[in-house]
Each structure stands twice: as structure tokens, then as C-alpha cells.
Design a protein around this motif. Structure first.
Motif, PDB file in Angstrom:
ATOM      1  N   GLU A 179       9.406   2.623 -18.203  1.00 11.34           N
ATOM      2  CA  GLU A 179       9.399   1.339 -17.500  1.00 11.34           C
ATOM      3  C   GLU A 179       9.685   0.167 -18.435  1.00 11.34           C
ATOM      4  OE1 GLU A 179       5.769   0.747 -15.296  1.00 11.34           O
ATOM      5  OE2 GLU A 179       6.024   2.630 -14.211  1.00 11.34           O
ATOM      6  N   LEU A 180       9.228   0.262 -19.661  1.00  8.93           N
ATOM      7  CA  LEU A 180       9.414  -0.817 -20.634  1.00  8.93           C
ATOM      8  C   LEU A 180      10.797  -0.795 -21.284  1.00  8.93           C
ATOM      9  CD1 LEU A 180       5.906  -0.634 -22.347  1.00  8.93           C
ATOM     10  CD2 LEU A 180       6.782  -2.525 -20.941  1.00  8.93           C
ATOM     11  N   GLY A 181      11.558   0.250 -21.046  1.00  4.93           N
ATOM     12  CA  GLY A 181      12.874   0.347 -21.669  1.00  4.93           C
ATOM     13  C   GLY A 181      12.794   0.667 -23.146  1.00  4.93           C
ATOM     14  N   VAL A 182      11.756   1.406 -23.539  1.00  5.56           N
ATOM     15  CA  VAL A 182      11.556   1.764 -24.944  1.00  5.56           C
ATOM     16  C   VAL A 182      12.351   3.027 -25.249  1.00  5.56           C
ATOM     17  CG1 VAL A 182       9.850   2.529 -26.646  1.00  5.56           C
ATOM     18  CG2 VAL A 182       9.295   0.676 -25.063  1.00  5.56           C
ATOM     19  N   VAL A 183      13.093   2.991 -26.341  1.00  4.12           N
ATOM     20  CA  VAL A 183      13.892   4.132 -26.795  1.00  4.12           C
ATOM     21  C   VAL A 183      13.607   4.358 -28.278  1.00  4.12           C
ATOM     22  CG1 VAL A 183      15.722   3.750 -25.107  1.00  4.12           C
ATOM     23  CG2 VAL A 183      15.873   2.673 -27.346  1.00  4.12           C
ATOM     24  N   LYS A 184      14.113   5.470 -28.795  1.00  2.00           N
ATOM     25  CA  LYS A 184      13.967   5.749 -30.223  1.00  2.00           C
ATOM     26  C   LYS A 184      15.189   5.256 -30.979  1.00  2.00           C
ATOM     27  CE  LYS A 184      10.736   9.517 -30.318  1.00  2.00           C
ATOM     28  NZ  LYS A 184      10.412  10.739 -31.038  1.00  2.00           N
ATOM     29  N   ALA A 195      18.024   5.317 -33.786  1.00  2.00           N
ATOM     30  CA  ALA A 195      18.794   6.427 -34.348  1.00  2.00           C
ATOM     31  C   ALA A 195      18.407   6.705 -35.798  1.00  2.00           C
ATOM     32  CB  ALA A 195      20.283   6.129 -34.257  1.00  2.00           C
ATOM     33  N   GLY A 196      18.203   5.677 -36.588  1.00  2.00           N
ATOM     34  CA  GLY A 196      17.964   5.839 -38.018  1.00  2.00           C
ATOM     35  C   GLY A 196      16.694   6.587 -38.372  1.00  2.00           C
ATOM     36  N   ASP A 197      15.550   6.105 -37.875  1.00  6.11           N
ATOM     37  CA  ASP A 197      14.273   6.693 -38.280  1.00  6.11           C
ATOM     38  C   ASP A 197      13.489   7.326 -37.140  1.00  6.11           C
ATOM     39  OD1 ASP A 197      13.451   4.454 -36.900  1.00  6.11           O
ATOM     40  OD2 ASP A 197      12.320   3.573 -38.557  1.00  6.11           O
ATOM     41  N   GLY A 198      13.993   7.276 -35.930  1.00  7.18           N
ATOM     42  CA  GLY A 198      13.316   7.903 -34.797  1.00  7.18           C
ATOM     43  C   GLY A 198      12.123   7.132 -34.276  1.00  7.18           C
ATOM     44  N   ALA A 199      11.924   5.907 -34.754  1.00  2.38           N
ATOM     45  CA  ALA A 199      10.787   5.096 -34.306  1.00  2.38           C
ATOM     46  C   ALA A 199      11.117   4.440 -32.965  1.00  2.38           C
ATOM     47  CB  ALA A 199      10.459   4.024 -35.340  1.00  2.38           C
ATOM     48  N   TYR A 200      10.081   4.224 -32.163  1.00  6.69           N
ATOM     49  CA  TYR A 200      10.266   3.570 -30.870  1.00  6.69           C
ATOM     50  C   TYR A 200      10.649   2.105 -31.055  1.00  6.69           C
ATOM     51  CZ  TYR A 200       8.173   7.549 -28.487  1.00  6.69           C
ATOM     52  OH  TYR A 200       7.903   8.798 -27.988  1.00  6.69           O
ATOM     53  N   GLN A 201      11.493   1.611 -30.126  1.00  4.50           N
ATOM     54  CA  GLN A 201      11.874   0.201 -30.136  1.00  4.50           C
ATOM     55  C   GLN A 201      12.189  -0.237 -28.715  1.00  4.50           C
ATOM     56  OE1 GLN A 201      15.493  -0.406 -32.283  1.00  4.50           O
ATOM     57  NE2 GLN A 201      16.714   0.849 -30.921  1.00  4.50           N
ATOM     58  N   ARG A 202      12.073  -1.510 -28.488  1.00  4.31           N
ATOM     59  CA  ARG A 202      12.519  -2.120 -27.233  1.00  4.31           C
ATOM     60  C   ARG A 202      13.512  -3.197 -27.625  1.00  4.31           C
ATOM     61  NH1 ARG A 202       9.086  -5.642 -22.875  1.00  4.31           N
ATOM     62  NH2 ARG A 202      10.722  -5.757 -21.313  1.00  4.31           N
ATOM     63  N   LEU A 203      14.757  -2.983 -27.279  1.00  6.50           N
ATOM     64  CA  LEU A 203      15.798  -3.905 -27.693  1.00  6.50           C
ATOM     65  C   LEU A 203      15.850  -5.122 -26.790  1.00  6.50           C
ATOM     66  CD1 LEU A 203      18.666  -1.408 -28.461  1.00  6.50           C
ATOM     67  CD2 LEU A 203      17.124  -2.526 -30.055  1.00  6.50           C
ATOM     68  N   ALA A 204      15.950  -6.295 -27.388  1.00  4.41           N
ATOM     69  CA  ALA A 204      16.041  -7.541 -26.617  1.00  4.41           C
ATOM     70  C   ALA A 204      17.303  -7.581 -25.786  1.00  4.41           C
ATOM     71  CB  ALA A 204      15.993  -8.742 -27.557  1.00  4.41           C
ATOM     72  N   SER A 205      18.383  -6.960 -26.263  1.00  3.23           N
ATOM     73  CA  SER A 205      19.635  -6.975 -25.519  1.00  3.23           C
ATOM     74  C   SER A 205      19.757  -5.819 -24.552  1.00  3.23           C
ATOM     75  CB  SER A 205      20.815  -6.936 -26.492  1.00  3.23           C
ATOM     76  OG  SER A 205      20.809  -5.704 -27.196  1.00  3.23           O
ATOM     77  N   GLY A 206      18.696  -4.999 -24.443  1.00  2.00           N
ATOM     78  CA  GLY A 206      18.758  -3.817 -23.599  1.00  2.00           C
ATOM     79  C   GLY A 206      18.641  -4.120 -22.126  1.00  2.00           C
ATOM     80  N   PRO A 207      18.695  -3.084 -21.293  1.00  2.00           N
ATOM     81  CA  PRO A 207      18.747  -3.253 -19.866  1.00  2.00           C
ATOM     82  C   PRO A 207      17.484  -3.824 -19.242  1.00  2.00           C
ATOM     83  CG  PRO A 207      18.969  -0.941 -20.469  1.00  2.00           C
ATOM     84  CD  PRO A 207      18.850  -1.723 -21.719  1.00  2.00           C
ATOM     85  N   GLN A 208      16.382  -3.897 -19.987  1.00  2.00           N
ATOM     86  CA  GLN A 208      15.167  -4.448 -19.404  1.00  2.00           C
ATOM     87  C   GLN A 208      15.222  -5.967 -19.269  1.00  2.00           C
ATOM     88  OE1 GLN A 208      15.356  -3.122 -22.390  1.00  2.00           O
ATOM     89  NE2 GLN A 208      14.523  -4.535 -23.839  1.00  2.00           N
ATOM     90  N   THR A 209      16.234  -6.601 -19.833  1.00  2.00           N
ATOM     91  CA  THR A 209      16.331  -8.048 -19.747  1.00  2.00           C
ATOM     92  C   THR A 209      16.817  -8.470 -18.377  1.00  2.00           C
ATOM     93  OG1 THR A 209      18.591  -8.062 -20.593  1.00  2.00           O
ATOM     94  CG2 THR A 209      16.835  -8.314 -22.223  1.00  2.00           C
ATOM     95  N   THR A 210      16.476  -9.686 -17.984  1.00  2.00           N
ATOM     96  CA  THR A 210      16.930 -10.193 -16.705  1.00  2.00           C
ATOM     97  C   THR A 210      18.294 -10.825 -16.891  1.00  2.00           C
ATOM     98  OG1 THR A 210      15.834 -12.294 -17.129  1.00  2.00           O
ATOM     99  CG2 THR A 210      14.594 -10.636 -15.899  1.00  2.00           C
ATOM    100  N   GLY A 211      18.961 -11.129 -15.796  1.00  2.00           N
ATOM    101  CA  GLY A 211      20.266 -11.763 -15.884  1.00  2.00           C
ATOM    102  C   GLY A 211      21.330 -10.878 -15.286  1.00  2.00           C
ATOM    103  N   ASP A 212      22.551 -11.069 -15.738  1.00  2.00           N
ATOM    104  CA  ASP A 212      23.710 -10.376 -15.211  1.00  2.00           C
ATOM    105  C   ASP A 212      23.745  -8.927 -15.693  1.00  2.00           C
ATOM    106  OD1 ASP A 212      26.195  -9.588 -14.327  1.00  2.00           O
ATOM    107  OD2 ASP A 212      27.315 -10.947 -15.630  1.00  2.00           O
TER     108      ASP A 212
END
Length: 160
Positions: A46-51, A53-70
Motif C-alpha cells: 500500500e505504501l509503494g515500498v520496494v527494494k 537494486a544496489g543493497d536490497g534495502a526497502y525504499q519509498r521513492l518520491a517520484s514513484g506511483p504513490q504520489t498524487t498528480g498526473d
């Protein structure tokens, strides 16, 4: 409770390098949040958290699909950032990303509601996109490749 728990999840993954759900579950427990693995898995999705690629750590990208807008603009940015290769076979398109990034791109494709796309199935680094027909698949590959190469070609979406 859910909002608080998800806030703690985001706080923990921003502060620390967490590479497994069990490690995250233990850190949440230390923060006073007890959660089952199933609930944690749903929260991460639900949070759009992914791993990463480099170190396998979880992240939520600001530019990812969880953002609002177009959603189409979000798909363009996500494609440019994560897509490494696109191949078509009749009405099927196989997309490749680096490890851990396929889900993020698949979510962006789904949210953009592209006319060509019936649905997506994502793995770790591969996405299967089912298109309406072979011509729709050809059009999709052309559009995604243009975005990947930096040509932000604007085409219609949202007509499912």
C-alpha cells in the motif's frame, strides 16, 4: 492504528537500511508496534515500498506511483528511471528492470490506465504486460522506449 503503523514503517526504512520483512518486523516491535508478516506485507504494498537494486534495502521513492498528480506523467518518469528493455510477442510485452524495481513500474502502468493495456503481472525484475492486441503491444513498446530514451512523447491514456 493502520496510519500510525504505516508512519512508523516509513520512518524506520528512512532511518535504517532494512533488507527483509523479518528485520523490519523486529524493528517495528522495538518501536512498540507489533505486526504480523501478512499485515506488514500489505502495508509495504500500500505504501509503494520496494527494494533498492544496489543493497536490497526497502525504499519509498518520491517520484514513484504513490504520489498524487498526473498518472501518465508518473509513468513517464518511472519508465525513464527503471525500464531497461522492452520486448513484444504478439499482444504480450515483457519489460525488464533492475532487481526489485518491476513492481514499482507495474503499479505506474496500472495507475496510468493506458488504452493498450489489459493488465500487468510483476516479478522481481520482469513485468508481463497483456495488451488488447498485437498493434496495441507495438504501440506500447514504442511509447515506453521513447520515454526510456528521454523523449517524453505525450499520448492518450485513461480510456479503459
Amino acid at each position: 492504528m493502520k496510519g500510525t503503523r504505516q508512519g512508523v514503517i516509513l520512518d524506520v526504512i528512512q532511518r535504517e537500511s532494512i533488507s527483509s520483512q523479518e528485520m523490519l518486523r523486529q524493528r517495528l516491535h522495538a518501536e512498540g508496534v507489533d505486526v504480523t508478516q501478512a499485515t506488514l506485507s500489505r502495508d509495504l504494498k500500500e505504501l509503494g515500498v520496494v527494494k533498492r537494486a544496489g543493497d536490497g534495502a526497502y525504499q519509498r521513492l518520491a517520484s514513484g506511483p504513490q504520489t498524487t498528480g498526473d498518472p501518465l506523467a508518473t509513468l513517464q518518469r518511472t519508465t525513464a528511471e527503471f525500464l531497461t528493455r522492452a520486448e513484444r510477442s504478439e499482444q504480450l510485452v515483457v519489460l525488464r528492470t533492475d532487481s526489485g524495481q518491476a513492481a514499482l513500474l507495474a503499479i505506474a502502468i496500472d495507475r496510468a490506465a493506458l488504452v493498450e493495456v489489459l493488465g500487468t503481472v510483476a516479478g522481481d525484475d520482469t513485468i508481463l504486460v497483456i495488451c488488447r492486441d498485437a498493434e496495441a503491444a507495438r504501440s506500447l513498446v514504442q511509447r515506453l522506449e521513447s520515454w526510456r530514451s528521454g523523449t517524453l512523447l505525450r499520448m492518450p491514456a485513461l480510456a479503459r
